[in-house]
Design an enzyme around this catalytic site. Sequence first.
Site, PDB file in Angstrom:
ATOM      1  N   GLU A   1      52.185 131.490 -34.616  1.00 44.44           N
ATOM      2  CA  GLU A   1      50.998 132.338 -34.523  1.00 44.44           C
ATOM      3  C   GLU A   1      49.983 131.825 -35.534  1.00 44.44           C
ATOM      4  O   GLU A   1      49.891 132.297 -36.662  1.00 44.44           O
ATOM      5  CB  GLU A   1      51.351 133.808 -34.799  1.00 44.44           C
TER       6      GLU A   1
ATOM      7  N   ASP B   1      54.564 134.508 -38.171  1.00 42.90           N
ATOM      8  CA  ASP B   1      53.239 134.987 -38.539  1.00 42.90           C
ATOM      9  C   ASP B   1      52.550 134.000 -39.483  1.00 42.90           C
ATOM     10  O   ASP B   1      53.091 133.647 -40.533  1.00 42.90           O
ATOM     11  CB  ASP B   1      53.381 136.360 -39.212  1.00 42.90           C
TER      12      ASP B   1
END
Length: 685
Positions: A441, A412
């Site tokens: 990401e 993330d």
Amino acid sequence: MTDATLATSAPTIQPRVAVDSVPEATDRDIEAIAANRVAIEGIDPEIDGGRFPAKTVAGQPFVVEADVFGDGHEKVDGAILWRPLGVDNWEEAPLRLVVNDRWRGHFTPTENARHEYTIIAWRDAWETWRSEVAKKHNAGVPITLELEEGTRLVAASVGAGRGTHDDQAALRDLAKRMQGASEGDRFAVLMTEDTAALMRRAGHRANLSRYDRVLPLTVDRPAAAFSAWYEVMPRSMSNDVNRHGTFDDVITRLPYVQGLGFDVLYFTPIHPIGKTNRKGRNNSLKAEEGDVGSPYAIGSSEGGHDAIHPELGTFEDFRRLIAAAREHGLEIALDYAVQCSPDHPWIKEHADWFEWRPDGSIRFAENPPKKYEDIVNVRFYDGDRPLPDLWRAQLGIFLFWIDQGVKIFRVDNPHTKAFPFWEWMIAEVQRDHPDVIFLSEAFTRPKVMHRLAKLGFTQSYSYFTWRNTKFELTEYMTELTTTVKKDTMRVNFFVNTPDINPVYLQTSGRPGFQVRLVLAASLAGNYGVYNGYELCEGTPVPGKEEYFNSEKYELKAWDWDRPGHIRQDVALMNQLRRTHPALQEFANLAFYNMYNDNILYYGKRTADLSSFLLFAVNLDPHTGQGANFEVPLWEFGLPDDASIAVTDLVADYDFTWNGKIQHVYIDPHQRPYFIWRLHSPSAQR
């Protein structure tokens, strides 16, 4: 005229330069610069001068190009040297001339490991001799001396140490036979293709030159370049909004995911969720009684990144899920979010890993003017100095979950964390676990996204989510498949995420979901969907790219059979991906002429044309669109008026196109796409 007169009238002769006046240069200096007589330039791929590795996968040919040329008119030749990192001996793959001193070759690594490669080149004395002799012989010029020179080239290669034992024996025999042979016999034997092949394998390489650096190469397992991801929040897998889902509930959903054709089942974070400043439904700042909070607010009194949220189950349950997923052809991917909730154990145990404000309060995560008070970020540096204990702790978390059987991680927001950390951590993990896959990401600036890919991330999120028009898609795909990014940045085309409900899908209805599915699944080797996509879920928070009643902040009970779903489309695309090799490559994309800007028309094919697919996708989800288009008959060497056999892979029927120009009409409310397979005339149907 007297000798004296001659002496006085003769012109003055300047003395030669004395050897001792030449700048001192040792033989070794001259030999060093003379060693690489053949020029080797423009290697592709070479990532930032060899600073970063190119990427490929085991079992797939890795193509290398270079400019190779020498002085004069002698012919040159070259080869690729390659090997797994740490292996002493090099493997060799030939280069072939393409055009204008540009050479190309390939090798196929079979091991999932770090590799290295470089280029060598040499003056090809044998091919130079062979070419000149052929020209002179054809012109009727005597070649007696030339044949003697050829005989001596063979003799000089005996004992050169190249080729196999049998090759060297053949060279010795050839050299012996040529001694005293007639001119006709010499010409007949020395000019054959067999002799040329023997000299390529075992002949002396004159002025053998080597590129000035060895280039790194990451060889991943095939799933790094070809995978289909299905994202879920395990806590919503109970099908009951009043009961928190468990790993056992996920196990009951495995046949469903398998039936859709996915091979990666990706979980949002599964760790304990903090209570301090917990988010409520629809991202409200105040949680009500019973609100479950965001799974990205990691850490509580029950543990941190190496713990499981108690309501999901135990580690024994998790390992049972890993095994069950494997039996269904699925790998489990975990979401790794570096941030912590204010309740994370690290905050008390390692306060120096966090930022503190002048008033003694902890600094929450911010993206001004937004403030995320349910999470705080760790700091990788204390001023200019790294925090090694934190780096090692983060590495330890990855290794811990690898020990539990996880080999795929989605990371993330890595762009908000220190670049050197990612380069170090990924290298440390893959040194002993080269099969581990990391998905970045990062939706941010292009150079930042590319840097993360070069640092070691196996796959990367992309701008595909916001590329909707024919121009945008064509331009973006051309960038990804023809520039350096094709060798460094493996994109994963997610059509949606829990955080991103694209505007296109908010307004397109069911056809739009079909359109984006087909584009993602056919254009990219890796693609993914967040559950609910197959149900055409797209209700937004007004004016935002966010889902209303987002699953990030509440439990969901999905109606998996609700009317209007596109499960058949999903299963079809995944089945086509598995059965058609053309869809298992990325850079083999070609756009063709379709005379309507609302229809994207493109093809993917294997090098031998045995798998050749065409896609026509109506990008307008509301209105039917039609156009004339060109069938790429020229790809098969066919004239414009030729016929070609076609299979409609959606409707499953065969027909024939006659001629290059055809017409199609695509009604998005019936089906917004066509997929055709072209059959090579030279191949068996």
